[in-house]
Write a protein that holds these residues in place. Structure first.
Motif, PDB file in Angstrom:
ATOM      1  N   ASP A   1       0.844  -1.185   0.000  1.00  0.00           N
ATOM      2  CA  ASP A   1       0.000   0.000   0.000  1.00  0.00           C
ATOM      3  C   ASP A   1       0.884   1.242   0.000  1.00  0.00           C
ATOM      4  OD1 ASP A   1      -1.719   2.100   0.447  1.00  0.00           O
ATOM      5  OD2 ASP A   1      -2.680   1.226   2.217  1.00  0.00           O
TER       6      ASP A   1
ATOM      7  N   ASP B   1       0.280   4.193   0.560  1.00  0.00           N
ATOM      8  CA  ASP B   1      -0.040   5.152   1.625  1.00  0.00           C
ATOM      9  C   ASP B   1       0.719   4.853   2.916  1.00  0.00           C
ATOM     10  OD1 ASP B   1      -1.794   6.588   0.056  1.00  0.00           O
ATOM     11  OD2 ASP B   1      -3.530   5.370   0.642  1.00  0.00           O
ATOM     12  N   THR B   2       1.158   3.608   3.065  1.00  0.00           N
ATOM     13  CA  THR B   2       1.839   3.226   4.311  1.00  0.00           C
ATOM     14  C   THR B   2       3.173   2.531   4.094  1.00  0.00           C
ATOM     15  OG1 THR B   2       0.608   1.129   4.329  1.00  0.00           O
ATOM     16  CG2 THR B   2      -0.337   2.985   5.564  1.00  0.00           C
ATOM     17  N   ASP B   3       3.389   1.913   2.939  1.00  0.00           N
ATOM     18  CA  ASP B   3       4.574   1.086   2.704  1.00  0.00           C
ATOM     19  C   ASP B   3       5.641   1.826   1.898  1.00  0.00           C
ATOM     20  OD1 ASP B   3       3.334  -1.034   4.004  1.00  0.00           O
ATOM     21  OD2 ASP B   3       2.440  -1.795   2.149  1.00  0.00           O
TER      22      ASP B   3
END
Length: 495
Positions: free
Chosen positions: A303, A305-307
Motif C-alpha cells: 500500500d 499510503d503506508t509502505d
C-alpha cells in the motif's frame, strides 16, 4: 548479498553465491608447481627477510612463505611481486590477484592493496548532520510510497545499458560502487570507461554511494584494514567527481557492532535493504522469472499510503539489467509507488549525500536552509549557523530546479539562461554570476566545460553546474568560487 560476473560474459552468479571468496576458481597446485619453490623462497629470505615486501597502506606482519603457501590457513604471506589466492597459493594473474578472492593481507601484489591515484581524503571534514543516523544499520525507507532502487558492485559492462534504461523511464537510483573488483582495475583509471560512467551517474541525478574498495567481508578485517577499504574508495570517487559519499553498503551485507561503530566514526550511513529480488541467483532466461515473481508478489500486497521499499540489485548481473529492472519499474508504478534514491527515501537533503574537502556541500546546505548539527570541526567556527526549516521531502522529490531569480547571479535555468528545445543552452542577457552574452553554449556531455572543451556549459546539470577553472563541472568551492568560469555555469555559492 552481492553477486559477481566473470570478465567473460558467462554468468558466474551461482558460483559466487556458493563461495564469496571464489575459492573453487583458484586451482589447487601441487607444491612442485608453486610459483615460489621452497629452495628459492629460502634463498630469497636468507638474503633479506623483507627486502621485496612493498608496504601497502596497511602492513600485516606475517612471515614470508618458504614453500609457496600463504593465507589465513598457513599464516604466511607472499613476496612483494606475488598475490595470495583464495586457496592459499602464491602466484600472479587474474585468478590469484583479483579482489575480492585474493587474500590481500597475505599477498602484497593483490590488486586490493594498490592505492588509487588521487588526493588523500582521510583528513577531509566529517561532520555528522541531518536526521539520518550514522554508524547504525538502516533497512527501511522513511517516506511512504517510495521505492529506493539500488545497485551494488559496479560499475561494470552492463552499467551503461542500465543507465540508458533508467533514463528512458525517467527514474533515479543509487549506485553502491566498488572501487576495484573482478579484475576491472581502479574505477578512477581514465584509460577505462569507469570514470565516465560514474560522472554520468552523478550528472543524471543518481546517487553515488560506497560499496568499499575491493568488496571484502568487513567483520573479518581489523579497524585499520576497514579504514583502508573505505578511504581508498573515497580517494577514487573524489578523484572522479570531486566529492565522496556519506552512504555505504557493507559487502555481503556483513557487519557487526564494531564495524558499524568504525563506519560511523568515518561519517557513513550504513545502508541495507528490505526488498531483495535475488536477481543475482537467477541470471538466465528461465530463472529470472523467479525474481519477477518476488517483485510481483511484494507490490501486489503493498500500500503506497503506508509502505515503502529499500531495494537491492546488482549491475554486474546481465539478466537483472536486461529483464528484471524494467519489470520492477513497471510493477512499482502500477502499484502507485515512486522510484527515488536512498537519500530521498530517507528524507535526507541532497547536500548531505556527499563530503567535499572544504565542507562545501555543507556550506551550501546552510545557504538553502537545511538543519545542521553543530560539531567540533573548525568549519563551524567560521560563522554561526542558524538552523532553519528545511525543504520538505516532497519539495525535493518532485523538484527539478529552483524557481528563476531575477538579476545578476540568477539560476542558470531562469528565463535568461534556458535550455532550448534543440539541446543548446542559450544565454541571452544576464549570465549566472553576472555578465552579458548572446552566445549559445553546448550542454556538457562528459562533465567538461569552458572554451577549451568546445564552449560546453554545465548549465544543463541539475546539481554539478559550476565550471571550474580547469574545465570540470562540479559544485564544490573549487568549482564555484575561485577561478570559476563565468558564463559556462553558475558561479558563487548559489549562483
Amino acid at each position: 548479498m552481492c553477486a559477481y560476473i566473470s570478465v567473460t560474459r558467462l554468468s558466474l552468479a551461482a558460483f559466487w553465491s556458493i563461495s564469496a571468496y571464489a575459492a573453487a576458481y583458484v586451482p589447487r597446485q601441487p607444491a612442485a608447481r608453486s610459483s615460489v619453490s621452497g629452495s628459492t623462497a629460502l634463498s630469497r629470505r636468507a638474503a633479506s627477510p623483507n627486502a621485496n615486501f612493498t608496504k601497502p597502506f596497511v602492513v600485516d606482519d606475517f612471515p614470508v612463505t618458504e614453500d609457496g603457501r600463504c593465507g589465513a590457513t598457513f599464516g604466511t604471506r607472499c613476496w612483494s611481486d606475488e598475490c595470495c589466492s583464495a586457496e592459499g597459493w602464491c602466484g600472479s594473474g587474474f585468478l590469484y590477484c583479483s579482489a575480492p578472492a585474493c587474500q590481500y593481507e597475505y599477498g602484497p601484489a593483490c590488486d586490493a592493496n594498490a592505492r588509487p591515484d588521487g588526493e588523500d581524503t582521510e583528513e577531509w571534514p566529517r561532520p555528522q548532520f541531518g536526521e539520518v543516523p550514522y554508524g547504525k544499520a538502516i533497512y527501511h525507507c522513511k517516506v511512504p510510497g517510495t521505492v529506493a532502487l539500488t545497485f551494488d558492485d559496479g560499475p561494470w559492462e552492463y552499467t551503461e545499458e542500465l543507465l540508458n534504461l533508467l533514463d528512458d523511464h525517467g527514474v533515479k537510483a543509487t549506485f553502491f560502487v566498488t572501487g576495484r573488483n573482478l579484475g576491472k582495475g581502479a574505477i578512477n583509471d581514465e584509460t577505462k570507461d569507469w570514470p565516465r560512467l560514474i560522472r554520468r551517474m552523478k550528472d543524471e541525478g543518481h546517487q553515488i554511494a560506497s560499496h568499499t574498495w575491493s568488496h571484502q567481508r568487513l567483520p573479518t578485517l581489523t579497524k585499520a584494514r576497514l579504514r583502508q577499504q573505505m578511504i581508498f574508495n573515497e580517494i577514487a570517487i573524489a578523484d572522479i567527481i570531486g566529492v565522496f559519499p556519506t552512504y555505504m553498503r557493507p559487502p555481503y551485507s556483513a557487519s557487526n557492532e564494531d564495524v558499524n561503530e568504525w563506519l560511523g566514526e568515518l561519517g557513513y550511513h550504513v545502508t541495507y535493504f528490505d526488498l531483495d529480488t535475488e536477481g543475482y541467483l537467477h541470471d538466465d532466461d528461465e530463472a529470472i522469472e523467479e525474481s519477477k515473481e518476488i517483485v510481483r508478489t511484494r507490490f501486489d500486497n503493498a500500500d503506497p499510503d503506508t509502505d515503502s521499499f529499500l531495494h537491492i540489485e546488482h549491475d554486474t548481473v546481465a539478466h537483472t539489467v536486461s529483464t528484471l529492472i524494467s519489470y520492477t519499474i513497471s510493477q512499482l508504478f502500477d502499484a502507485g509507488f515512486t522510484p527515488v534514491t536512498v537519500g530521498e527515501c530517507l528524507g535526507d537533503p541532497y547536500e548531505f549525500w556527499y563530503r567535499s574537502q572544504d565542507a562545501g556541500f555543507l556550506k551550501r546546505a546552510v545557504e538553502v536552509g537545511q538543519d545542521v548539527v553543530r560539531t567540533n570541526y573548525s568549519f563551524y567556527e567560521e560563522a554561526p549557523l542558524t538552523p532553519v526549516k528545511p525543504r520538505s521531502f516532497f519539495d525535493r522529490l518532485f523538484f527539478s530546479e529552483p524557481k528563476p531569480q531575477s538579476g545578476s547571479g540568477s539560476h542558470p535555468f531562469a528565463a535568461n539562461g534556458s535550455l532550448s528545445v534543440n539541446g543548446s543552452l542559450s544565454a541571452n542577457g544576464t549570465l549566472p554570476g553576472g555578465g552579458n552574452s548572446t552566445k549559445t553554449y553546448k550542454p556538457t556531455k562528459d562533465g567538461r566545460c569552458g572554451p577549451a572543451f568546445g564552449e560546453a556549459s554545465c548549465m544543463n546539470q541539475k546539481y554539478e553546474n559550476c565550471c571550474s577553472k580547469a574545465g570540470w563541472c562540479g559544485s564544490t568551492d573549487a568549482h564555484c568560487l575561485d577561478g570559476c568560469q563565468d558564463g559556462y555555469g553558475r558561479c558563487g555559492l548559489f549562483g
